[in-house]
Design a protein around this motif. Structure first.
Motif, PDB file in Angstrom:
ATOM      1  N   ALA A 604       0.858  -1.186   0.000  1.00 39.59           N
ATOM      2  CA  ALA A 604       0.000   0.000   0.000  1.00 39.59           C
ATOM      3  C   ALA A 604       0.894   1.235   0.000  1.00 39.59           C
ATOM      4  N   VAL A 605       0.757   2.070  -1.022  1.00 35.90           N
ATOM      5  CA  VAL A 605       1.653   3.202  -1.232  1.00 35.90           C
ATOM      6  C   VAL A 605       0.825   4.482  -1.319  1.00 35.90           C
ATOM      7  N   ALA A 606       1.321   5.536  -0.674  1.00 32.74           N
ATOM      8  CA  ALA A 606       0.664   6.842  -0.813  1.00 32.74           C
ATOM      9  C   ALA A 606       0.776   7.303  -2.260  1.00 32.74           C
ATOM     10  N   PHE A 607      -0.357   7.782  -2.803  1.00 22.46           N
ATOM     11  CA  PHE A 607      -0.405   8.067  -4.242  1.00 22.46           C
ATOM     12  C   PHE A 607      -1.125   9.389  -4.487  1.00 22.46           C
ATOM     13  N   VAL A 619       4.454  10.396   4.045  1.00 21.99           N
ATOM     14  CA  VAL A 619       3.100  10.879   3.774  1.00 21.99           C
ATOM     15  C   VAL A 619       2.072   9.822   4.163  1.00 21.99           C
ATOM     16  N   LEU A 620       2.376   8.575   3.876  1.00 23.99           N
ATOM     17  CA  LEU A 620       1.451   7.487   4.227  1.00 23.99           C
ATOM     18  C   LEU A 620       1.300   7.356   5.737  1.00 23.99           C
ATOM     19  N   SER A 621       2.353   7.620   6.476  1.00 23.49           N
ATOM     20  CA  SER A 621       2.305   7.456   7.931  1.00 23.49           C
ATOM     21  C   SER A 621       1.410   8.478   8.618  1.00 23.49           C
ATOM     22  N   THR A 622       0.941   9.484   7.889  1.00 27.69           N
ATOM     23  CA  THR A 622       0.064  10.480   8.499  1.00 27.69           C
ATOM     24  C   THR A 622      -1.400  10.034   8.517  1.00 27.69           C
ATOM     25  N   ALA A 631     -14.573   9.316   4.597  1.00 27.91           N
ATOM     26  CA  ALA A 631     -14.834  10.728   4.308  1.00 27.91           C
ATOM     27  C   ALA A 631     -13.727  11.623   4.826  1.00 27.91           C
ATOM     28  N   ASP A 632     -13.003  11.170   5.865  1.00 29.20           N
ATOM     29  CA  ASP A 632     -11.945  11.993   6.459  1.00 29.20           C
ATOM     30  C   ASP A 632     -10.568  11.681   5.886  1.00 29.20           C
ATOM     31  N   ILE A 633     -10.464  10.723   4.998  1.00 29.38           N
ATOM     32  CA  ILE A 633      -9.163  10.336   4.456  1.00 29.38           C
ATOM     33  C   ILE A 633      -8.678  11.405   3.483  1.00 29.38           C
ATOM     34  N   LYS A 634      -7.466  11.886   3.716  1.00 34.69           N
ATOM     35  CA  LYS A 634      -6.856  12.892   2.834  1.00 34.69           C
ATOM     36  C   LYS A 634      -5.735  12.304   1.989  1.00 34.69           C
ATOM     37  N   VAL A 635      -5.090  11.283   2.489  1.00 35.84           N
ATOM     38  CA  VAL A 635      -3.986  10.643   1.758  1.00 35.84           C
ATOM     39  C   VAL A 635      -4.539   9.398   1.074  1.00 35.84           C
ATOM     40  N   GLN A 636      -4.567   9.419  -0.241  1.00 32.45           N
ATOM     41  CA  GLN A 636      -5.050   8.284  -1.003  1.00 32.45           C
ATOM     42  C   GLN A 636      -3.925   7.257  -1.189  1.00 32.45           C
TER      43      GLN A 636
END
Length: 900
Positions: A604-607, A619-622, A631-636
């Motif tokens: 799973a990678v921040a994209f 970025v993923l660790s945030t 609905a609250d997820i900002k990092v896809q």
């Protein structure tokens, strides 16, 4: 008159030398003289006194019989004489007489004339002619008629009774252990009495050479062992070992006779505590495995239903890792519970011992209770710990403390120490998971369970040490491999007891919902190493993504996928389903209609969905770790799938990578920015690998993963760091061949602008064999001011008053503050060097030196790793030896793909 009285008394006293306690039969005395004796009271008293002075002490006579005489004579008894005022107990002889009179009269018996012995008298036998009678004492007097002439008139009152006394031929026995003399040999061996067997054995030893005796004893022993092996198992033992003396470290341990509980009884918690106490005092891993296997053998043979709680408590767990069942008891609450039970303050508990478990044991041993509670059993403690873990909601802390107190006050001896350590979640006795599995395999091999229960207590009888070791190693491989595919002891242990160890693979299999320990790769820093490893073998290269390992499980039934029960697990089997609700929502787009159940290994990678670019791991660790709302997820995230482990009810881990990859591309879809296959290329030259490496770096990846594509090395090795997978990162080409994941065990106060925070840290690697943390380096670079503030705040929650007993460090590196081993940091260094002060990998490369990092710097926190998954001492040693400056001068360590 006085003269006549003296004459009568002297005649009365003279024959008074008797050997029995019966009163002396006095001859008839004229009435006139008797009246004179009554009138002269004082003179009579003086005469009686002179009687005891003139008469010599009575000679003690023991009358004993042989075993044959006892059987012939029955149970008749006579009185025992008293010698020196003390009664001596001996067998009473039967007196034979021609008369059958049973009147209870007692006659006087005189010793042979001329006998002056007072202390020791040989065994004597009273013989007479005539028939047997009962215990009549009067018969002894009648028996004297055989010694007199036939025409003898009635005996006068002055005539003494004569008794014939002969020496007994029966062997003399000694009641006192002080006189242990060898009994004479019994010539007649027709009976099986113990005395005759003993005498015959003594004679055999006297006439047989020692060499022949030893040879016969050896033959008898081997015959007994053969018979014992064929005997049915009997667990009904009346005498058991006291719980405080239970010793599973015994060299000749017997699972039934040496246990401290009976068959069917609940295992005492003290038995497990004693086992853990012995393991804690042992440093040799083989001995640790042997101690634990002996304990588990007794559990299997006597109380198999307690085997599962035993294994869980040895691993300091309550359930499988994916259930995330934790006690959640802080050290302060444990101190509070101990203090309320023993009257100790928090300051006393903190200052008394660095080990809270040892402090709890010392406090409990000094406490006395008027009405002690019932002893703790293993199943009761295990059930109570699970109950504590499930307590939530209002006043849950108070409920947990009350439950802990009820257990603590019932503790005996070392139970308190290991109970508190279990509640802390840190057993720390050098007992790792692989050691527990090895001990379980050894126990099941030596005392094998099965459908019919335990039918053989010691299957190693008759085998040499090498043969038994080979059998244990084979069983351990089966057990560990099965546990890797089905890492649920709740399924594995009952199957082991019901079907035996050899049948485990048929009953415990890989299935969706049970997370696996993923296969890991060994690092390499040179492209040439790849071709050395995969010489004459085909391999493929994949991009190494900088993200978080994600294992996706989709169960199914009736050939339909059950998306409601789908789950996402991390590399350490933690359930991250609530962390990735967006991944679960997109699952139907991934699976084709031909798939109804599967297990996928992914990253799973921040994209960035706008630029279609991969983002760094930071970025993923945030993202929120638990209970995230979509609905609250900002990092896809974009999931890159690179392996297929299970498909439609069938395990694929034993198939080569080529087949697994073909099945992945056949049954699953790709959706850009959501689901993608890992970018791969089959290379055959160094130039192709170098070119593909450059492409991966430009694609925001860490480097390459090199994997065997076909052949026996291309299978998926669960829970192994295998050489069949190699990882090549962009920063491996310079400096150290791999980053190091180290554990923080101490901190130093900062100075200057860092005065308000910690300015330096002491980090350690983990020695899995000894289950301890060894100091690796001091770290003070690579931090920003914001990172120092956040790291200081996090470490403040783990501050402890003293180092743990499993910390290994030098006195010159003692930090200002000790912290519990909880945080894992990724470090990078220029190289590794030998250090006389640091303890990392001490003894693996140099006998008196450890290994340290030169110029270490902080890279990031590793929230996805536990302290047990940090870089091991073996890996540190391999990294040191892989350096160019030492590779040619030092012998490499043995490369092995061990379970981690």
């Amino acid at each position: 008159m006085n003269w006549a009285l003296r004459l009568v008394v002297s005649r009365v006293v003279k024959p008074a030398r008797v050997v029995t306690r019966a009163p002396t039969l006095m001859p008839a005395v004229p009435v006139r003289i008797a009246r004179a004796a009554v009138a002269s009271t004082d003179m009579a008293q003086r005469s009686i006194t002179s009687f005891f002075k003139v008469s010599p002490p009575r000679a003690a006579m023991k009358v004993e019989t042989t075993d044959e005489q006892e059987e012939a004579n029955g149970d008749a008894q006579v009185d025992v004489p008293i010698t020196n005022g003390k009664a001596k107990i001996s067998k009473r002889p039967r007196l034979e007489s021609s008369d059958s009179d049973t009147s209870p009269k007692k006659e006087n018996i005189n010793p042979p004339p001329g006998s002056n012995k007072k202390k020791k008298v040989k065994r004597q036998r009273i013989e007479s002619s005539g028939s047997e009678s009962d215990t009549s004492v009067k018969a002894a007097a009648v028996a004297s008629s055989d010694e007199e002439p036939a025409a003898s008139p009635t005996p006068s009152p002055k005539k003494q009774i004569q008794v014939k006394i002969e020496k007994s031929t029966s062997p003399k026995t000694y009641a006192s252990p002080k006189n242990k003399k060898r009994k004479p040999l019994v010539a007649d061996n027709s009976t099986n009495s113990p005395s005759q067997k003993k005498a015959a054995t003594d004679m055999f030893k006297r006439i047989t050479p020692k060499k022949e005796i030893k040879q016969e004893q050896k033959e008898v022993k081997s015959e007994d062992e053969t018979n014992q092996q064929d005997e049915p198992v009997n667990t009904d033992v009346q005498d058991i070992v006291p719980e405080t003396e239970y010793n599973p470290a015994s060299s000749k341990y017997h699972p039934v006779r040496d246990a401290c509980w009976r068959a069917g009884q609940a295992v005492p918690y003290l038995a497990l505590a004693r086992t853990l106490e012995l393991i804690e005092a042992t440093s040799a891993r083989l001995k640790i495995v042997d101690i634990l296997s002996n304990y588990l053998r007794s559990v299997i043979a006597l109380t198999p239903e307690d085997l599962l709680p035993s294994v869980y408590l040895c691993l300091n767990r309550l359930a499988p890792a994916y259930e995330s069942l934790e006690l959640g008891i802080a050290e302060t609450y444990l101190m509070k519970a101990i203090g309320q039970c023993t009257g100790r303050t928090l300051a006393q508990l903190r200052g008394q011992r660095a080990d809270l478990g040892a402090a709890a044991q010392a406090a409990r041993l000094q406490q006395r209770t008027m009405f002690p509670p019932p002893p703790l059993t293993l199943r009761k403690v295990f059930a109570a710990l699970k109950e504590i873990a499930h307590m939530t909601g209002h006043a849950s802390v108070s409920k947990k403390i009350n439950k802990i107190q009820s257990l603590y006050v019932a503790c005996r001896h070392s139970e308190a120490k290991f109970l508190i350590r279990s509640l802390e979640g840190k057993l720390r006795i050098g007992l790792a998971e692989q050691s527990v599995l090895q001990a379980l395999a050894a126990a099941a091999t030596r005392t094998p369970p099965g459908p019919a229960g335990v039918t053989q207590l010691d299957a190693a009888r008759g085998l040499s040490a090498e043969q038994f070791k080979a059998r244990v190693d084979e069983a351990a491989l089966v057990l560990k491999t099965t546990y890797c595919e089905c890492p649920d002891l709740g399924q594995l242990v009952p199957a082991l007891l019901a079907h035996g160890l050899a049948a485990l693979p048929a009953h415990c299999r890989l299935a969706p919902g049970l997370p696996l320990k993923p296969m890991l790769a060994h690092p390499t820093k040179q492209l040439s190493h790849i071709f050395d490893r995969f010489e004459s073998e085909q391999f493929t290269c994949e991009w190494k993504y900088d993200g978080e390992r994600a294992q996706i499980h989709v169960p199914g039934a009736a050939e339909l996928p059950d998306y409601a029960r789908a789950a996402v697990f991390s590399r350490n089997q933690e359930n991250n389903t609530s962390k990735y609700p967006d991944i679960l929502r997109r699952l139907p787009a991934l699976l084709k209609p031909s798939v109804w159940s599967c297990v996928l290994d992914c990253e799973a990678v921040a994209f960035d969905t706008d630029t279609k670019q991969i983002l760094p791991f930071q970025v993923l660790s945030t993202r929120k770790r638990k209970d995230a709302s979509e609905a609250d997820i900002k990092v896809q995230v974009c999931v890159f799938v690179f392996d297929l482990l299970f498909l439609n009810g069938q395990s694929l881990v034993h198939q080569p990578l080529q087949q697994r990859r073909d099945a992945l591309r056949e049954h699953f879809n790709q959706v850009e920015g959501q689901w993608q296959f890992a970018t791969s290329r089959d290379c055959s030259s160094i130039e192709e690998v170098q070119q593909f490496m450059d492409e991966a770096v430009r694609g925001s990846c860490e480097g390459l993963m090199v994997k065997a594509l076909r052949g026996p090395h291309s299978r998926y090795d669960i829970a192994r760091r295998s050489h069949n997978w190699l990882k090549l990162k962009k920063d491996y080409l310079d400096g150290v061949g791999d980053t190091v994941d180290a554990v923080v065990i101490g901190a130093y106060h900062g100075r200057g602008k860092r005065a308000a925070h910690f300015g330096g840290f002491l980090l350690a690697c983990r020695d899995a064999a000894a289950d301890e943390f060894q100091s690796l380096c001091k770290l003070g670079t690579g931090f920003s001011d914001e990172q120092l503030r956040s790291l200081t705040a996090r470490l403040q929650q783990h501050v402890i008053p003293a180092p743990r007993p499993y910390y290994r460090f030098d006195e010159s590196h003692v930090p200002d503050v000790w912290v519990s081993a909880a945080l894992v940091w990724e470090l990078r260094a220029a190289d590794l060097s030998l250090s006389p002060a640091h303890r990392a990998a001490r003894g693996l490369v140099a006998p008196d030196k450890g290994i340290s990092l030169r110029f270490p710097r902080f890279v990031r926190e590793r929230d996805d790793k536990t302290p047990e998954q940090a870089t091991s001492a073996q890996q540190v040693a391999q990294m040191y030896l892989a350096q160019d400056q030492v590779r040619n001068s030092a012998a490499p360590l043995h490369d092995s793909d061990e379970f981690y």
